[in-house]
Design a protein around this motif. Structure first.
Motif, short mmCIF file in Angstrom:
data_model
loop_
_atom_site.label_atom_id
_atom_site.label_comp_id
_atom_site.label_asym_id
_atom_site.label_seq_id
_atom_site.Cartn_x
_atom_site.Cartn_y
_atom_site.Cartn_z
N LEU A 176 0.85 -1.32 -0.01
CA LEU A 176 0.08 0.22 0.03
C LEU A 176 0.85 1.35 0.09
O LEU A 176 0.85 1.97 0.90
CB LEU A 176 -0.86 -0.07 1.06
CG LEU A 176 -2.06 -1.12 1.18
CD1 LEU A 176 -2.86 -0.91 2.52
CD2 LEU A 176 -3.07 -1.04 -0.11
N ASP A 177 1.54 1.42 -0.96
CA ASP A 177 2.46 2.66 -1.30
C ASP A 177 1.43 3.63 -1.58
O ASP A 177 0.18 3.41 -1.63
CB ASP A 177 3.28 2.38 -2.35
CG ASP A 177 2.74 2.28 -3.70
OD1 ASP A 177 1.88 1.61 -3.96
OD2 ASP A 177 3.40 2.59 -4.74
N LEU A 178 1.89 4.92 -2.10
CA LEU A 178 0.75 5.94 -2.60
C LEU A 178 -0.01 5.31 -3.52
O LEU A 178 -1.37 5.84 -3.31
CB LEU A 178 1.71 7.00 -2.99
CG LEU A 178 0.94 8.44 -3.51
CD1 LEU A 178 -0.11 8.90 -2.32
CD2 LEU A 178 1.65 9.47 -3.87
N THR A 179 0.32 4.97 -4.82
CA THR A 179 -0.62 4.50 -5.70
C THR A 179 -1.43 3.18 -5.09
O THR A 179 -2.51 3.08 -5.56
CB THR A 179 0.24 3.89 -6.81
OG1 THR A 179 1.18 5.09 -7.45
CG2 THR A 179 -0.71 3.37 -7.99
N GLY A 180 -0.92 2.24 -4.50
CA GLY A 180 -1.55 1.15 -3.91
C GLY A 180 -2.78 1.62 -2.94
O GLY A 180 -3.89 1.16 -2.96
N MET A 181 -2.32 2.79 -2.11
CA MET A 181 -3.31 3.26 -1.30
C MET A 181 -4.61 4.07 -1.96
O MET A 181 -5.96 3.74 -1.62
CB MET A 181 -2.63 4.27 -0.25
CG MET A 181 -3.68 4.78 0.63
SD MET A 181 -4.30 3.48 2.25
CE MET A 181 -2.67 3.21 3.04
N ALA A 182 -3.95 4.62 -3.09
CA ALA A 182 -5.36 5.47 -3.82
C ALA A 182 -6.28 4.32 -4.65
O ALA A 182 -7.33 4.56 -4.55
CB ALA A 182 -4.53 6.26 -4.72
N ARG A 183 -5.52 3.19 -4.96
CA ARG A 183 -6.33 2.23 -5.78
C ARG A 183 -7.36 1.51 -4.72
O ARG A 183 -8.64 1.32 -5.15
CB ARG A 183 -5.46 1.31 -6.39
CG ARG A 183 -4.90 1.78 -7.56
CD ARG A 183 -3.51 0.72 -8.05
NE ARG A 183 -4.12 -0.73 -8.37
CZ ARG A 183 -3.63 -1.82 -8.79
NH1 ARG A 183 -2.29 -1.64 -8.92
NH2 ARG A 183 -4.12 -2.70 -9.37
N THR A 184 -6.73 1.43 -3.60
CA THR A 184 -7.67 0.53 -2.42
C THR A 184 -8.73 1.51 -2.17
O THR A 184 -9.97 1.09 -1.89
CB THR A 184 -6.57 0.20 -1.14
OG1 THR A 184 -5.75 -0.43 -1.74
CG2 THR A 184 -7.50 -0.49 -0.28
N ILE A 185 -8.43 2.71 -1.79
CA ILE A 185 -9.47 3.71 -1.39
C ILE A 185 -10.52 3.81 -2.61
O ILE A 185 -11.92 4.07 -2.40
CB ILE A 185 -9.04 4.89 -0.87
CG1 ILE A 185 -8.04 4.78 0.25
CG2 ILE A 185 -10.21 5.96 -0.50
CD1 ILE A 185 -7.31 5.94 0.66
#
Length: 239
Positions: A176-185
């Protein structure tokens, strides 16, 4: 544009940004430590010494970073010997697999940058070191590495920015890096424009900080290039 979503989830995006910076800094530092000896071997006049760094650089520059991540994260688990070894405690974790992939990738690119910088050092400086009686190790430590780093610094700054953007691929192995966190949310809120715009702004800010830092370092390392002696202090008649 739903600003409430951005405000609500911005702290989560900042948490992802911290992980992104952590990945980039750790892999960047280790990558430079690997790149310097590889570059020295690559710049050697001995053909047998250039073989390994050539193959290493060719592989990691010639294949996509995403494939390298998958080979380390998914590929290592296919071998029973790896699963039963002490390395499995590291290779089973996506965090360390991302660190390894980013480190090897940036080491290959950085080594080629440093190799070009080493070969760009004026021969007169090396001959002056020889005239002072410096052996190879002392000359490399006092002359070659500092001068090569100063020459390669602008291009290496670009490499760090590219690595910052490429770190988004860490999300493909559940980090959950920046892109991974954005995709998850985004999967939870169905607001891709808001979240990816906010993530893009954070990337821009981090890239601006990196660019500013390397410009400062460049001015420090290469300050002699911009030094203009004061002719009045030198006692030279300007007339």
């Amino acid at each position: 544009m739903n600003w409430d979503i951005i405000i609500k989830y911005y702290p989560k995006l900042l948490d992802g940004a911290l992980l992104t910076l952590e990945l980039v800094v750790i892999s960047g530092v280790i990558g430079v430590m690997l790149a310097v000896p590889i570059a020295l071997m690559r710049a050697s006049k001995k053909p047998w010494l250039r073989l390994f760094p050539f193959c290493f650089i060719y592989f990691f520059r010639g294949t996509p970073l995403l494939i390298q991540i998958f080979l380390i994260y998914y590929g290592a688990s296919q071998f029973e010997a790896v699963r039963e070894s002490a390395l499995w405690t590291i290779l089973k974790e996506p965090y360390w697999c991302a660190i390894i992939a980013f480190t090897l990738n940036t080491a290959a690119y950085s080594a080629e940058l440093f190799r070009g910088a080493i070969q760009a050092i004026p021969n007169g400086e090396l001959e002056a070191a020889d005239a002072f009686g410096m052996n190879w190790l002392l000359k490399t430590r006092r002359i070659v590495i500092p001068r090569a780093f100063g020459i390669a610094l602008p291009a290496y700054g670009n490499e760090v920015v590219l690595m910052l953007k490429s770190s988004a691929l860490a999300s493909t192995i559940t980090l959950l890096d920046l892109t991974g966190m954005a995709r998850t949310i985004q999967a939870r809120t169905y607001t891709p424009v808001e979240l990816f715009t906010a993530a893009g702004v954070i990337y821009l800010i981090m890239a601006a900080v990196v660019i500013g830092l390397f410009r400062y370092m460049e001015s420090r390392f290469n300050r002699y290039q911009y030094y203009k002696p004061n002719v009045d202090q030198m006692g030279v008649d300007k007339q």
